[in-house]
Design a protein around this motif. Structure first.
Motif, PDB file in Angstrom:
ATOM      1  N   VAL A 168      45.985  30.898  24.889  1.00  0.00           N
ATOM      2  CA  VAL A 168      44.812  30.850  24.017  1.00  0.00           C
ATOM      3  C   VAL A 168      43.978  32.103  24.252  1.00  0.00           C
ATOM      4  CG1 VAL A 168      44.702  28.319  23.939  1.00  0.00           C
ATOM      5  CG2 VAL A 168      43.496  29.551  25.747  1.00  0.00           C
ATOM      6  N   VAL A 169      43.092  32.387  23.331  1.00  0.00           N
ATOM      7  CA  VAL A 169      42.159  33.509  23.485  1.00  0.00           C
ATOM      8  C   VAL A 169      40.824  32.952  23.949  1.00  0.00           C
ATOM      9  CG1 VAL A 169      40.974  35.412  22.357  1.00  0.00           C
ATOM     10  CG2 VAL A 169      43.319  34.857  21.706  1.00  0.00           C
ATOM     11  N   ARG A 170      40.327  33.470  25.061  1.00  0.00           N
ATOM     12  CA  ARG A 170      39.052  33.021  25.595  1.00  0.00           C
ATOM     13  C   ARG A 170      38.207  34.242  25.981  1.00  0.00           C
ATOM     14  NH1 ARG A 170      40.297  28.912  23.651  1.00  0.00           N
ATOM     15  NH2 ARG A 170      40.491  26.838  24.585  1.00  0.00           N
ATOM     16  N   THR A 171      36.899  34.053  25.997  1.00  0.00           N
ATOM     17  CA  THR A 171      36.000  35.082  26.501  1.00  0.00           C
ATOM     18  C   THR A 171      35.822  34.845  27.991  1.00  0.00           C
ATOM     19  OG1 THR A 171      34.845  35.226  24.385  1.00  0.00           O
ATOM     20  CG2 THR A 171      33.717  36.137  26.303  1.00  0.00           C
ATOM     21  N   VAL A 172      36.313  35.775  28.794  1.00  0.00           N
ATOM     22  CA  VAL A 172      36.368  35.599  30.244  1.00  0.00           C
ATOM     23  C   VAL A 172      35.908  36.871  30.937  1.00  0.00           C
ATOM     24  CG1 VAL A 172      38.309  33.983  30.064  1.00  0.00           C
ATOM     25  CG2 VAL A 172      38.759  36.430  30.403  1.00  0.00           C
ATOM     26  N   ARG A 173      35.702  36.748  32.235  1.00  0.00           N
ATOM     27  CA  ARG A 173      35.525  37.907  33.095  1.00  0.00           C
ATOM     28  C   ARG A 173      36.103  37.553  34.455  1.00  0.00           C
ATOM     29  NH1 ARG A 173      31.931  38.643  37.033  1.00  0.00           N
ATOM     30  NH2 ARG A 173      30.576  36.914  37.587  1.00  0.00           N
ATOM     31  N   TYR A 174      36.227  38.548  35.330  1.00  0.00           N
ATOM     32  CA  TYR A 174      36.783  38.327  36.665  1.00  0.00           C
ATOM     33  C   TYR A 174      35.694  38.499  37.717  1.00  0.00           C
ATOM     34  CZ  TYR A 174      41.402  38.187  34.659  1.00  0.00           C
ATOM     35  OH  TYR A 174      42.504  37.808  33.933  1.00  0.00           O
ATOM     36  N   ARG A 175      35.618  37.529  38.622  1.00  0.00           N
ATOM     37  CA  ARG A 175      34.663  37.625  39.726  1.00  0.00           C
ATOM     38  C   ARG A 175      35.243  38.416  40.887  1.00  0.00           C
ATOM     39  NH1 ARG A 175      32.237  31.777  41.209  1.00  0.00           N
ATOM     40  NH2 ARG A 175      31.121  33.079  42.731  1.00  0.00           N
ATOM     41  N   THR A 176      36.546  38.336  41.059  1.00  0.00           N
ATOM     42  CA  THR A 176      37.244  39.085  42.087  1.00  0.00           C
ATOM     43  C   THR A 176      38.531  39.594  41.474  1.00  0.00           C
ATOM     44  OG1 THR A 176      38.239  38.984  44.303  1.00  0.00           O
ATOM     45  CG2 THR A 176      38.366  36.995  42.971  1.00  0.00           C
ATOM     46  N   VAL A 177      39.017  40.715  41.945  1.00  0.00           N
ATOM     47  CA  VAL A 177      40.190  41.333  41.330  1.00  0.00           C
ATOM     48  C   VAL A 177      41.286  41.482  42.374  1.00  0.00           C
ATOM     49  CG1 VAL A 177      41.088  43.364  40.183  1.00  0.00           C
ATOM     50  CG2 VAL A 177      38.829  42.519  39.582  1.00  0.00           C
ATOM     51  N   GLY A 178      42.282  40.622  42.284  1.00  0.00           N
ATOM     52  CA  GLY A 178      43.490  40.761  43.091  1.00  0.00           C
ATOM     53  C   GLY A 178      44.642  41.066  42.155  1.00  0.00           C
ATOM     54  N   ASP A 179      45.773  40.432  42.381  1.00  0.00           N
ATOM     55  CA  ASP A 179      46.913  40.599  41.493  1.00  0.00           C
ATOM     56  C   ASP A 179      46.755  39.768  40.232  1.00  0.00           C
ATOM     57  OD1 ASP A 179      48.038  42.246  43.308  1.00  0.00           O
ATOM     58  OD2 ASP A 179      49.634  40.890  43.928  1.00  0.00           O
ATOM     59  N   MET A 180      47.382  40.227  39.135  1.00  0.00           N
ATOM     60  CA  MET A 180      47.429  39.424  37.914  1.00  0.00           C
ATOM     61  C   MET A 180      48.155  38.110  38.164  1.00  0.00           C
ATOM     62  SD  MET A 180      48.180  42.100  34.807  1.00  0.00           S
ATOM     63  CE  MET A 180      47.916  40.819  33.569  1.00  0.00           C
ATOM     64  N   SER A 181      49.087  38.116  39.115  1.00  0.00           N
ATOM     65  CA  SER A 181      49.910  36.939  39.372  1.00  0.00           C
ATOM     66  C   SER A 181      49.222  35.882  40.219  1.00  0.00           C
ATOM     67  CB  SER A 181      51.219  37.366  40.053  1.00  0.00           C
ATOM     68  OG  SER A 181      50.949  38.139  41.208  1.00  0.00           O
ATOM     69  N   CYS A 182      47.993  36.160  40.711  1.00  0.00           N
ATOM     70  CA  CYS A 182      47.330  35.155  41.541  1.00  0.00           C
ATOM     71  C   CYS A 182      45.835  35.040  41.287  1.00  0.00           C
ATOM     72  CB  CYS A 182      47.580  35.414  43.027  1.00  0.00           C
ATOM     73  SG  CYS A 182      46.728  36.873  43.675  1.00  0.00           S
ATOM     74  N   HIS A 235      34.921  39.664  28.218  1.00  0.00           N
ATOM     75  CA  HIS A 235      35.783  40.254  27.203  1.00  0.00           C
ATOM     76  C   HIS A 235      36.776  39.196  26.751  1.00  0.00           C
ATOM     77  CE1 HIS A 235      37.897  40.601  31.031  1.00  0.00           C
ATOM     78  NE2 HIS A 235      39.042  40.657  30.342  1.00  0.00           N
ATOM     79  N   GLU A 236      37.353  39.389  25.585  1.00  0.00           N
ATOM     80  CA  GLU A 236      38.351  38.446  25.091  1.00  0.00           C
ATOM     81  C   GLU A 236      39.716  38.802  25.659  1.00  0.00           C
ATOM     82  OE1 GLU A 236      38.344  38.173  20.849  1.00  0.00           O
ATOM     83  OE2 GLU A 236      36.630  36.818  20.816  1.00  0.00           O
ATOM     84  N   ARG A 237      40.471  37.764  26.058  1.00  0.00           N
ATOM     85  CA  ARG A 237      41.779  37.991  26.671  1.00  0.00           C
ATOM     86  C   ARG A 237      42.693  36.807  26.391  1.00  0.00           C
ATOM     87  NH1 ARG A 237      43.835  41.160  31.175  1.00  0.00           N
ATOM     88  NH2 ARG A 237      41.815  42.189  31.345  1.00  0.00           N
ATOM     89  N   ASP A 238      43.967  37.073  26.240  1.00  0.00           N
ATOM     90  CA  ASP A 238      44.965  36.008  26.138  1.00  0.00           C
ATOM     91  C   ASP A 238      45.158  35.403  27.525  1.00  0.00           C
ATOM     92  OD1 ASP A 238      45.348  36.513  23.459  1.00  0.00           O
ATOM     93  OD2 ASP A 238      47.105  37.791  23.764  1.00  0.00           O
ATOM     94  N   VAL A 239      44.929  34.101  27.640  1.00  0.00           N
ATOM     95  CA  VAL A 239      45.018  33.426  28.934  1.00  0.00           C
ATOM     96  C   VAL A 239      45.729  32.086  28.773  1.00  0.00           C
ATOM     97  CG1 VAL A 239      42.941  34.501  29.905  1.00  0.00           C
ATOM     98  CG2 VAL A 239      42.737  32.380  28.599  1.00  0.00           C
ATOM     99  N   PHE A 240      46.148  31.531  29.891  1.00  0.00           N
ATOM    100  CA  PHE A 240      46.686  30.173  29.922  1.00  0.00           C
ATOM    101  C   PHE A 240      46.130  29.493  31.164  1.00  0.00           C
ATOM    102  CE2 PHE A 240      49.656  33.011  32.001  1.00  0.00           C
ATOM    103  CZ  PHE A 240      49.995  32.348  33.177  1.00  0.00           C
TER     104      PHE A 240
END
Length: 356
Positions: free
Chosen positions: A293-307, A266-271
């Motif tokens: 920047v806006v990138r097409t990304v996904r998450y392999r593991t889901v912890g905190d947004m801060s880490c 999915h597209e997400r604002d990331v740095f």
């Protein structure tokens, strides 16, 4: 606890590998892996649509998944039969979702006979919390929540300089276990994730302080599990310990298991920070010189947004993810979790203190 039927058409897995023949189920936690989600009557609007599982499974991998499933169900049933007050960690992450799916199969047509437990750090992804709450409500489960924020507000925990709260989960977790008198807690740890998890037993004893001693572990011969413990001690149980990340995704494909949307592209604002793509959010903000920047990304593991970092990906379906994971040369935590980079033994140090 209630034992009313909650999974109308989930097939009960056989105790022997090779006999498991999962049937379709309603409510999203289990469904046929041989049809796209959008083609099934139980389709959830807006949910990711897995591609046919036969595109990624060979006869050999199917036999392996059957064996892993049977082993995990055996472990879950053994723990429930041996302990008085078990609970299952459920964060809404893929491993805990698979573990809950296995528990549903283990006790169908009855309801899952224990509560689920989540330690809320206050830095969770909103999509994952929404999925957690929706799943708990749909399945009629009791949810026990331990809050890191409550401990911070009481002055019993302090914010870390690096901003992440993942290492702060231990105290609320042990508090929830003690308050609810849980004597066994299921966790979704897998041995392929980290060297500390690789050395831990499937049934792992915790002492009166919730701590783990890696030098003093019980032997586990064949499938014989020792759950002996004294008052104040408890056991951590890891029913998917022998699964790999690829096994998890192949099983998700076969069973048609719904996951939070952020596991797919999915597209997400990331740095970018420390070689990882970090999501922009209230608890995850760029520093000076870190461009959003806006990138097409996904998450392999889901912890905190801060880490937790995302990976650049165009894997929009479960089959895409299976192929991507099969080709990866980095572990999911090593590639995307800043909290595991605190030290060479970050995970083991936290596990000794009582973390999962």
């Amino acid at each position: 606890m209630s034992t009313s039927a909650g999974f109308d058409t989930v097939a009960v897995a056989s105790a022997s590998a090779g006999d498991a023949a999962p049937a379709p189920a309603r409510d999203g936690i289990a469904a046929s892996g041989n049809a796209s989600r959008s083609d099934r009557p139980d389709a959830t609007p807006g949910a990711a649509s897995p591609a046919p599982a036969h595109a990624v499974d060979s006869p050999g991998s199917l036999a392996l998944l059957d064996a892993l499933e049977a082993e995990s169900i055996h472990i879950i049933r053994e723990v429930v039969s041996e302990f008085e007050r078990p609970a299952m960690l459920f964060s809404g992450g893929k491993d805990s979702v698979v573990m809950l799916h296995l528990a549903a199969k283990a006790f169908w047509p009855g309801k899952v006979p224990f509560p689920v437990l989540h330690v809320d750090t206050g830095h969770n992804f909103p999509e994952v919390l929404e999925f957690r709450d929706r799943t708990v409500e749909r399945l009629g489960l009791k949810l026990v929540v331990g809050s890191v924020q409550e401990f911070i507000d009481r002055g019993e925990l302090a914010e870390r300089a690096d901003g992440t709260r993942n290492p702060l989960q231990t105290v609320p977790l042990l508090d929830a276990i003690e308050r609810n008198r849980f004597d066994a807690v299921f966790g979704g740890g897998r041995r392929d994730e980290d060297k500390a998890r690789a050395k831990e037993r499937i049934l792992s004893l915790r002492d009166e302080f919730g701590q783990w001693d890696p030098r003093n572990q019980r032997p586990e011969l064949w499938n014989l599990y020792n759950g002996r413990h004294t008052v104040g001690q408890h056991v951590r149980a890891f029913p998917i310990s022998n699964w790999t990340e690829l096994d998890i995704w192949r099983y998700i494909a076969r069973e048609g298991i719904e996951l939070p949307s952020i596991y797919y592209a999915h597209e997400r604002d990331v740095f970018e920070r420390d070689g990882m793509w970090r999501a922009v959010g209230e608890v995850s903000l760029p520093r000076e010189g870190e461009d959003v920047v806006v990138r097409t990304v996904r998450y392999r593991t889901v912890g905190d947004m801060s880490c937790t970092g995302a990976v650049l990906s165009d894997a929009y379906t479960v089959d895409d993810v299976v192929r991507e994971v099969a080709a990866s040369t980095l572990t999911e935590r090593g590639a995307t979790r800043a909290d595991d980079r605190i030290s060479e033994a970050a995970m083991e140090d936290r596990k000794k203190d009582g973390y999962f």
